[in-house]
Scaffold this active site. Sequence first.
Site, PDB file in Angstrom:
ATOM      1  N   TRP A 164       0.820  -1.214   0.000  1.00  0.00           N
ATOM      2  CA  TRP A 164       0.000   0.000   0.000  1.00  0.00           C
ATOM      3  C   TRP A 164       0.851   1.260   0.000  1.00  0.00           C
ATOM      4  O   TRP A 164       0.541   2.226  -0.704  1.00  0.00           O
ATOM      5  CB  TRP A 164      -0.991  -0.011   1.168  1.00  0.00           C
ATOM      6  CG  TRP A 164      -2.037  -1.068   0.972  1.00  0.00           C
ATOM      7  CD1 TRP A 164      -2.231  -2.177   1.735  1.00  0.00           C
ATOM      8  CD2 TRP A 164      -3.004  -1.155  -0.099  1.00  0.00           C
ATOM      9  NE1 TRP A 164      -3.258  -2.936   1.221  1.00  0.00           N
ATOM     10  CE2 TRP A 164      -3.754  -2.334   0.103  1.00  0.00           C
ATOM     11  CE3 TRP A 164      -3.298  -0.345  -1.202  1.00  0.00           C
ATOM     12  CZ2 TRP A 164      -4.791  -2.725  -0.752  1.00  0.00           C
ATOM     13  CZ3 TRP A 164      -4.324  -0.735  -2.050  1.00  0.00           C
ATOM     14  CH2 TRP A 164      -5.051  -1.913  -1.821  1.00  0.00           C
ATOM     15  N   ASP A 185      -1.762   6.222   6.515  1.00  0.00           N
ATOM     16  CA  ASP A 185      -2.810   5.355   5.964  1.00  0.00           C
ATOM     17  C   ASP A 185      -3.150   4.321   7.032  1.00  0.00           C
ATOM     18  O   ASP A 185      -2.433   3.344   7.201  1.00  0.00           O
ATOM     19  CB  ASP A 185      -2.290   4.689   4.689  1.00  0.00           C
ATOM     20  CG  ASP A 185      -3.300   3.701   4.100  1.00  0.00           C
ATOM     21  OD1 ASP A 185      -4.367   3.484   4.716  1.00  0.00           O
ATOM     22  OD2 ASP A 185      -3.002   3.147   3.022  1.00  0.00           O
ATOM     23  N   LYS A 200     -12.372  -2.112   6.425  1.00  0.00           N
ATOM     24  CA  LYS A 200     -11.588  -3.032   7.234  1.00  0.00           C
ATOM     25  C   LYS A 200     -12.149  -3.057   8.658  1.00  0.00           C
ATOM     26  O   LYS A 200     -12.498  -4.091   9.175  1.00  0.00           O
ATOM     27  CB  LYS A 200     -10.110  -2.621   7.296  1.00  0.00           C
ATOM     28  CG  LYS A 200      -9.234  -2.547   6.021  1.00  0.00           C
ATOM     29  CD  LYS A 200      -9.704  -3.144   4.817  1.00  0.00           C
ATOM     30  CE  LYS A 200      -8.870  -3.239   3.578  1.00  0.00           C
ATOM     31  NZ  LYS A 200      -7.991  -2.213   3.152  1.00  0.00           N
TER      32      LYS A 200
HETATM   33  C1  LIG Z   1      -7.356  -1.788   1.822  1.00  0.00           C
HETATM   34  C2  LIG Z   1      -6.288  -0.777   1.912  1.00  0.00           C
HETATM   35  C3  LIG Z   1      -6.160   0.262   0.978  1.00  0.00           C
HETATM   36  C4  LIG Z   1      -7.073   0.381  -0.217  1.00  0.00           C
HETATM   37  O1  LIG Z   1      -8.322   0.798   0.174  1.00  0.00           O
HETATM   38  P1  LIG Z   1      -9.462   1.125  -0.912  1.00  0.00           P
HETATM   39  O2  LIG Z   1     -10.541   1.641  -0.004  1.00  0.00           O
HETATM   40  O3  LIG Z   1      -9.791  -0.135  -1.604  1.00  0.00           O
HETATM   41  O4  LIG Z   1      -8.951   2.174  -1.816  1.00  0.00           O
HETATM   42  C5  LIG Z   1      -5.159   1.178   1.151  1.00  0.00           C
HETATM   43  N1  LIG Z   1      -4.312   1.092   2.194  1.00  0.00           N
HETATM   44  C6  LIG Z   1      -4.385   0.110   3.119  1.00  0.00           C
HETATM   45  C7  LIG Z   1      -3.410   0.068   4.247  1.00  0.00           C
HETATM   46  C8  LIG Z   1      -5.381  -0.861   3.002  1.00  0.00           C
HETATM   47  O5  LIG Z   1      -5.469  -1.833   3.923  1.00  0.00           O
END
Ligand SMILES: *Cc1c(COP(=O)(O)O)cnc(C)c1O
Length: 358
Positions: free
Chosen positions: A101, A170, A194
Amino acid sequence: MRVRNFCAGPAVIPEAVLEEVKSELLAWGDSGMSIMEMSHRSSIFDEVAMTAKKDFIDLMSVPDDYDVLFLQGGATQQFSMIPMNFSSKTESADYLLSGTWSKKAISEGLKFSNINVVASSEEGNFTSAPEIETWNLDSKAKYFHYAPNETIQGVAIHNPPEIDSPIIADMSSVILSEPIDVSKFSLIYAGAQKNMGPAGTTLVIVKEEILGKVTRHIPTMLNYQAHIAKESMANTPAVFAVYVSMLNLQWLKDIGGISFIEEVNNKKAALLYAEIDRNPLFKGIVAKEDRSTMNATFNLTDPALAAPFDALWKVAGINGLNGHRSVGGYRASMYNALPLHSVQVLVDVMQALENEQA
Ligand SMILES: *Cc1c(COP(=O)(O)O)cnc(C)c1O
């Protein structure tokens, strides 16, 4: 029967929340309409959105000088919004490369800014977090970006770094799972799917003082200040996702909030990692000190045991245990809504495999 859901995202939602959604699906309160059928400008939806925001602020102890937004476009859209709003083509931003990511965030960032990768663990296949002593920070960087929990590799950076640049994180897969000192960050973002609710809304916590410093033209829907001015209603918000997130936040408050769920999450992770380390048929992938509490990645010591192991966990009602298609192996995602009992069932299956092979 509902499965024991170890999916990485979209992921398990508390059954109590789903029951509530079900009971309110045809008509919310005495409105005679589903929450999906009414105006996002109605007083009912306004109350839902305000409650979600307030409960989030309470749960996370978000300080007054931050705005909380429910946007769309996922965490992935934040990869573009962040460099667009906080840096320029002639300026630079610091990024830590610790997994898939953060790698995506860097490649998107490069479209809008110079990027200085302060350190990378890519050579070691992202099986550990780059040690802070090795980070090559740029004193002129507009901000520092990292992913405290790399969901695919299961690598975590457990404490925010003590550095001078504004920190952007993030937190898609750790949000609401453990206490976070928001004051250490300038911006935190997370896709809801998540640990907060269904896919469709993206949480952003942004410190006001970092805003409004770039000169480029920013499309309205990618501009944090525009979203703040319209209180996350610059256009029709993801009403259903915001509503289910609200229920999920209430559930979390009711069971004891973040310090309570942190204890449960630590128990789940300790239980699974102890078995991975004890059972000779399994091995962990990530350096112990960098192991994620939310996403545990592991392999079989003998890949030939994949068929019997997969058969055992499927029979036990476990779902979503395969590693991400880019890395293989196994990954157990243990978000807030995953019961401790589900982890116990997984551990029992790992022991059953051991007994079967003995
Ligand atoms: C799942 C995830 C993403 C992507 O998220 P989307 O909502 O599908 O754009 C980005 N960063 C992390 C750490 C993730 O777990």
